[in-house]
Design a protein around this motif. Sequence first.
Motif, PDB file in Angstrom:
ATOM      1  N   ILE A 174       0.835  -1.207   0.000  1.00  0.00           N
ATOM      2  CA  ILE A 174       0.000   0.000   0.000  1.00  0.00           C
ATOM      3  C   ILE A 174       0.868   1.256   0.000  1.00  0.00           C
ATOM      4  N   GLY A 175       1.942   1.244   0.808  1.00  0.00           N
ATOM      5  CA  GLY A 175       2.850   2.394   0.806  1.00  0.00           C
ATOM      6  C   GLY A 175       3.454   2.624  -0.563  1.00  0.00           C
ATOM      7  N   GLY A 176       3.849   1.539  -1.218  1.00  0.00           N
ATOM      8  CA  GLY A 176       4.408   1.661  -2.562  1.00  0.00           C
ATOM      9  C   GLY A 176       3.394   2.180  -3.551  1.00  0.00           C
ATOM     10  N   GLN A 177       2.144   1.737  -3.433  1.00  0.00           N
ATOM     11  CA  GLN A 177       1.088   2.204  -4.335  1.00  0.00           C
ATOM     12  C   GLN A 177       0.839   3.704  -4.179  1.00  0.00           C
ATOM     13  N   ILE A 178       0.784   4.159  -2.926  1.00  0.00           N
ATOM     14  CA  ILE A 178       0.510   5.580  -2.691  1.00  0.00           C
ATOM     15  C   ILE A 178       1.656   6.447  -3.198  1.00  0.00           C
ATOM     16  N   LEU A 179       2.887   6.061  -2.887  1.00  0.00           N
ATOM     17  CA  LEU A 179       4.036   6.847  -3.343  1.00  0.00           C
ATOM     18  C   LEU A 179       4.133   6.853  -4.855  1.00  0.00           C
ATOM     19  N   SER A 180       3.782   5.733  -5.488  1.00  0.00           N
ATOM     20  CA  SER A 180       3.786   5.683  -6.946  1.00  0.00           C
ATOM     21  C   SER A 180       2.709   6.602  -7.512  1.00  0.00           C
ATOM     22  N   ALA A 181       1.520   6.601  -6.883  1.00  0.00           N
ATOM     23  CA  ALA A 181       0.435   7.470  -7.351  1.00  0.00           C
ATOM     24  C   ALA A 181       0.785   8.942  -7.162  1.00  0.00           C
ATOM     25  N   VAL A 182       1.444   9.278  -6.049  1.00  0.00           N
ATOM     26  CA  VAL A 182       1.853  10.662  -5.791  1.00  0.00           C
ATOM     27  C   VAL A 182       2.802  11.153  -6.878  1.00  0.00           C
ATOM     28  N   SER A 183       3.688  10.264  -7.316  1.00  0.00           N
ATOM     29  CA  SER A 183       4.682  10.657  -8.329  1.00  0.00           C
ATOM     30  C   SER A 183       4.115  10.676  -9.737  1.00  0.00           C
ATOM     31  N   GLY A 184       2.842  10.320  -9.865  1.00  0.00           N
ATOM     32  CA  GLY A 184       2.253  10.272 -11.193  1.00  0.00           C
ATOM     33  C   GLY A 184       2.737   9.086 -12.012  1.00  0.00           C
ATOM     34  N   GLY A 185       3.258   8.086 -11.338  1.00  0.00           N
ATOM     35  CA  GLY A 185       3.747   6.897 -12.024  1.00  0.00           C
ATOM     36  C   GLY A 185       5.220   6.928 -12.339  1.00  0.00           C
ATOM     37  N   SER A 186       5.888   8.081 -12.100  1.00  0.00           N
ATOM     38  CA  SER A 186       7.326   8.162 -12.389  1.00  0.00           C
ATOM     39  C   SER A 186       8.139   7.310 -11.404  1.00  0.00           C
ATOM     40  N   MET A 187       7.601   7.112 -10.205  1.00  0.00           N
ATOM     41  CA  MET A 187       8.225   6.207  -9.242  1.00  0.00           C
ATOM     42  C   MET A 187       7.467   4.890  -9.275  1.00  0.00           C
ATOM     43  N   SER A 188       8.161   3.797  -9.439  1.00  0.00           N
ATOM     44  CA  SER A 188       7.501   2.499  -9.478  1.00  0.00           C
ATOM     45  C   SER A 188       7.053   2.095  -8.078  1.00  0.00           C
ATOM     46  N   ILE A 189       6.096   1.173  -8.037  1.00  0.00           N
ATOM     47  CA  ILE A 189       5.628   0.666  -6.753  1.00  0.00           C
ATOM     48  C   ILE A 189       6.776   0.012  -5.986  1.00  0.00           C
ATOM     49  N   ILE A 190       7.695  -0.618  -6.705  1.00  0.00           N
ATOM     50  CA  ILE A 190       8.818  -1.294  -6.062  1.00  0.00           C
ATOM     51  C   ILE A 190       9.678  -0.304  -5.284  1.00  0.00           C
ATOM     52  N   VAL A 191       9.920   0.859  -5.855  1.00  0.00           N
ATOM     53  CA  VAL A 191      10.724   1.868  -5.158  1.00  0.00           C
ATOM     54  C   VAL A 191      10.013   2.302  -3.874  1.00  0.00           C
ATOM     55  N   GLY A 192       8.694   2.483  -3.960  1.00  0.00           N
ATOM     56  CA  GLY A 192       7.930   2.837  -2.763  1.00  0.00           C
ATOM     57  C   GLY A 192       8.001   1.752  -1.708  1.00  0.00           C
ATOM     58  N   ILE A 193       7.964   0.504  -2.132  1.00  0.00           N
ATOM     59  CA  ILE A 193       8.097  -0.621  -1.201  1.00  0.00           C
ATOM     60  C   ILE A 193       9.452  -0.582  -0.508  1.00  0.00           C
ATOM     61  N   VAL A 194      10.488  -0.282  -1.259  1.00  0.00           N
ATOM     62  CA  VAL A 194      11.839  -0.187  -0.688  1.00  0.00           C
ATOM     63  C   VAL A 194      11.887   0.877   0.405  1.00  0.00           C
ATOM     64  N   ILE A 195      11.269   2.030   0.150  1.00  0.00           N
ATOM     65  CA  ILE A 195      11.303   3.137   1.119  1.00  0.00           C
ATOM     66  C   ILE A 195      10.621   2.733   2.422  1.00  0.00           C
ATOM     67  N   VAL A 196       9.401   2.159   2.316  1.00  0.00           N
ATOM     68  CA  VAL A 196       8.662   1.761   3.518  1.00  0.00           C
ATOM     69  C   VAL A 196       9.413   0.679   4.288  1.00  0.00           C
ATOM     70  N   ALA A 197       9.921  -0.319   3.575  1.00  0.00           N
ATOM     71  CA  ALA A 197      10.629  -1.430   4.228  1.00  0.00           C
ATOM     72  C   ALA A 197      11.919  -0.956   4.890  1.00  0.00           C
ATOM     73  N   LEU A 198      12.637  -0.058   4.237  1.00  0.00           N
ATOM     74  CA  LEU A 198      13.926   0.397   4.761  1.00  0.00           C
ATOM     75  C   LEU A 198      13.761   1.184   6.059  1.00  0.00           C
ATOM     76  N   ILE A 199      12.801   2.107   6.089  1.00  0.00           N
ATOM     77  CA  ILE A 199      12.592   2.902   7.304  1.00  0.00           C
ATOM     78  C   ILE A 199      12.080   2.015   8.435  1.00  0.00           C
ATOM     79  N   SER A 200      11.183   1.088   8.105  1.00  0.00           N
ATOM     80  CA  SER A 200      10.683   0.151   9.119  1.00  0.00           C
ATOM     81  C   SER A 200      11.830  -0.660   9.703  1.00  0.00           C
ATOM     82  N   TRP A 201      12.737  -1.082   8.859  1.00  0.00           N
ATOM     83  CA  TRP A 201      13.867  -1.882   9.306  1.00  0.00           C
ATOM     84  C   TRP A 201      14.747  -1.117  10.292  1.00  0.00           C
TER      85      TRP A 201
END
Length: 523
Positions: A174-201
Amino acid sequence: MDHPVVHDPIDIEKSAGTLNVSSRTTSNEYVAPEPPIPVPPKLRTWNQRIENLAGLEARGIKRVLPEERHAASASAYAQMAMLWFSANISANNLAVGLLGPLLFGLGFTDSAMCAFGGILVGSAATAYMSIWGARSGNRTMIVLRYFMGYWPAKLPCLLNMILMIGYGTIDCIIGGQILSAVSGGSMSIIVGIVIVALISWVIAVFGMAIFQKYERFAWGPQMFALLILVGAAGKSFNASLQSTDLLTGEPLTGGPLTAARLSFFSLQLSVPVSWAAAASDYFVYYPENTKPWKSFSLTMIGLTLSFLFINLLGIGLASGTFVNPVWLEANEVSSGALILAGYDGLGRFGKFCGVIIALGLINNNVPGTYAAALGFQVLGRYGKMVPRYLWVCVAVLIYFVCAVAGRNNLFEILQYFVALMGYWVMIMVAIVLEEQLIFRRGKTFDWTAWENKKYLPIGIAALVAFLVGWAGAIIGMYQHWYIGPVAIKVGGVGADIGVWLGCAFAMVVFVPLRWWELKKFGR
């Protein structure tokens, strides 16, 4: 009772390293300590350097002694409620609210009432399990040994690890989906997933002290962004939406309406109760004389307020898709895109709020990651030898990979995974409740004997009841991939009653078996 001695929490955590796997209990029967597992000197030195980092919690599942607890204060007790509130006003729980109108065809009022009832029951179960943390100084899955036995308790532990890693997967998607939608699709869902997972870690690696402080303040920006969403999207909420058969377009009445209500009620129950298997983990540093009613009520307040607010918001957004074609189109992309569509008209500020919503999933992810890491240590002495922070790394890696693989199937994951996990948690809570009220009333536990197999119950009754409860859940289960023979008869169209049958079967079987077990073995 005297007040506990106050220590620096970081010093306490440092003193409880995870490499020592020997044990000596003070129960009525002495148990020889297990032989220590040899650790290479270089590995031990490397581990000590890491655990000496400021703020890092070295303690794993070892019991927190009464003299090691934090001092009691009003702000510390308020943190009990704040932790649960902060962790659950998150987009993954909002996505569950979407399912009332979008999956079950329920109207706004029906969805809201089912959510209210399910949240109250599920939150009460988790609040009950939370009372054991301060009372015992042990983690939830260690406490469970006193009710289910040393070996049988490992089964719920394994299931809880799957549950927490599963929710971590959902949070990342879900975090990846929202960040991807915010970027207008320029950021992939995978990149958003990386951001959420990294900070959580990062937060989960440092452990209790850091993530409690994080949760104390992280709810503020999240609540701000959600209130902005209510203001921006509220005009499109369809509060007059009626329950409708999504296939035929006809109004839902009679049996089909009852079935839909019951299924969504059970789904809503399953989300807050999923915390029950970790509820004690976060309160082990509270004073031993903490009143059970205080832990229960503050946990109940934090859970119910957060879940009610976020689910009503989700139901509102879902109802709006029936009258707002832009929202309908956004929902076909992803639930993250639907959330962002709610900020339409706010321009860049709306996108900024969307980023806050995405990062707010970290609030929900960190406690689950922390609990999953402890689960690895509970499974056995070799798992206990590995430091908690390394198991955090393993848990994050697993749900990161799962999130990347399942990033395009969130709706299916939410629909089937959440309800499936709710079955076993409620069965577990039912067994604990019966053991305490029927067989342990007025009796005390030796909380120092958490590794003493000679003191803990054998667990025959609990294991059989747990498995029989699962059999009940299976015949009452209504999932896309399986429909139980009893579930299909509800309302003429079928409904998910697995939680209720599972609990009923387990509670009926446990009492006579536990009576026999106590008579036969005396423990």
